[in-house]
Design an enzyme around this catalytic site. Structure first.
Site: not given
Ligand SMILES: *Cc1c(COP(=O)(O)O)cnc(C)c1O
Length: 404
Positions: A140, A254, A225
């Protein structure tokens, strides 16, 4: 007037685009790892806003940074630079392999910058044929069209017309498939150093070593990532630091802002020079308010005692989850690293992760899922041992309600 409006969950269905299905209760206040809803019910937060609220809710370091900067300067655009952005960039480069930073506002945007840089570098240095991107199934990387296409779930990228091309998806941890598909046409490999949304899947040591070796052999860039794994989540400041290899480009978001939107792409001098004036940009990226908050967050998170504390808390979670499992025989495995943990449901409980989440909510505990079969925990990195114990006790009660 705002005060007169009676805000209830039904209003969501009336005024919001229905791409989410939020819980019934509406939180109105948070402190540490507790949340309170409109009725004053208290919840222990093991979800941490999906690996974002790394210092819990309303941590004084964040509140101070936000209010101080909020009274000085919020926004300039990139026509001017600003002190918080430069301080944050300096600290981030000191904390990892990178020499240069590009600021964005989210994980997807940080990844978008990473992918565009990789493509631009390959085109500049090797020519236009070198455009293949290798990514992994269940990966993702965000919801922009490029990042969702690089992500490994067709369900998220289908139905929007022609996709960005020359992207292939292999099985994560499949060394042979990687050997078979990588070539001098490969521009970059993009991967999570521990798959989050895909089910908390750690990489094997052989896989990460091979990825790095093959990238070097074929002049392909390695993009990590670290949007979910970064900023202390795994007990290292960045997860790659525990894997014995170094990427060429790293994306982070995040936990970087602890709840304030910010993302960043980190890279080397050699690659960064391919983003010239005007090649890429963002109106809000690197704005003083976001950068001031992120600076305060990383000042706390990068302290050795905070990172060591993540490993201690991981042990508490693992012990507690094992004890629950000894009682109810519900998990096949507890996996992940630091405070990015997944409890995989066993045969008899397949497909029931969401039931656990709902039952936990009823007992005053917020957890997450990662797919249909994994209960995911991404709490604050400074959650107290008492909060962990209380949350696990609530999880125990919640599972009891599911076992007849
Ligand atoms: C959450 C996530 C993203 C997307 O971040 P946004 O801020 O939602 O755009 C990208 N990559 C990974 C690994 C993530 O966990």
């Amino acid at each position: 007037m705002a005060m007169e409006m009676n805000v209830q969950r039904e209003l969501f269905d009336e005024v919001m685009v229905p791409c989410y299905s939020p819980m019934e209760m509406i939180p109105v206040k948070g402190e540490g790892s507790s949340l309170w809803d409109q009725e004053g019910n208290q919840y222990i937060d093991f979800a941490g806003g999906i690996a974002v609220s790394c210092l819990g809710h309303c941590h004084p370091a964040m509140v101070n940074a936000l209010t101080e900067q909020g009274q000085k300067l919020w926004h300039l655009s990139n026509v001017m630079t600003n002190e918080p952005a430069l301080r944050l960039a300096k600290k981030l480069t000191d904390l990892c392999f990178a020499d240069k930073v590009f600021f964005a506002n989210s994980g997807a945007e940080a990844n978008e910058a990473a992918l565009k840089l990789a493509r631009r570098y390959a085109a500049d240095v090797f020519g236009p044929e070198k455009s293949q991107i290798i990514a992994f199934k269940q990966g993702f990387h965000g919801r922009t069209f490029f990042t969702v296409t690089v992500g490994g779930q067709a369900a998220y990228s289908d139905g929007f017309g022609p996709k960005p091309g020359d992207i292939i998806h292999l099985d994560y941890n499949d060394v042979d498939a990687l050997r078979a598909h990588i070539s001098d046409r490969t521009c970059a490999i993009m991967m999570e150093p521990l798959q989050g949304e895909g089910g908390i899947i750690p990489p094997t040591a052989e896989f990460v070593q091979t990825v790095r070796e093959l990238c070097d052999k074929h002049n392909a860039l390695l993009i990590f990532d670290e949007v979910q794994t970064g900023n202390g989540r795994t007990g290292e400041f960045y997860a790659y630091q525990g894997l014995g290899i170094t990427p060429d480009i790293l994306s982070t978001a995040k936990s970087l802002g602890g709840g304030f939107p910010i993302g960043a792409m980190l890279t080397t001098n050699k690659l960064a020079e391919h983003f010239k004036v005007g090649t890429h940009g963002s109106t809000y990226g690197g704005n003083p308010l976001a950068c001031a908050v992120a600076e305060a967050v990383i000042d706390v998170v990068s302290q050795p005692q905070t990172l060591a504390g993540v490993k201690e808390r991981e042990a508490l979670f693992r012990q507690g989850l094992e004890a629950i499992n000894n009682k109810y025989h519900i998990f096949s495995e507890i996996r992940g690293k630091g405070l990015l943990l997944g409890a995989a449901l066993n045969e008899q409980w397949q497909g029931k992760a969401r039931d656990v989440l709902v039952a936990a909510g009823k007992q005053g505990l917020m957890v997450l899922v990662a797919g249909a079969n994994v209960v995911r925990f991404t709490p604050s990195l400074v959650i107290t041992p008492q909060e962990i114990a209380e949350g696990l006790a609530r999880l125990d009660k919640a599972i009891a309600t599911l076992v007849e």
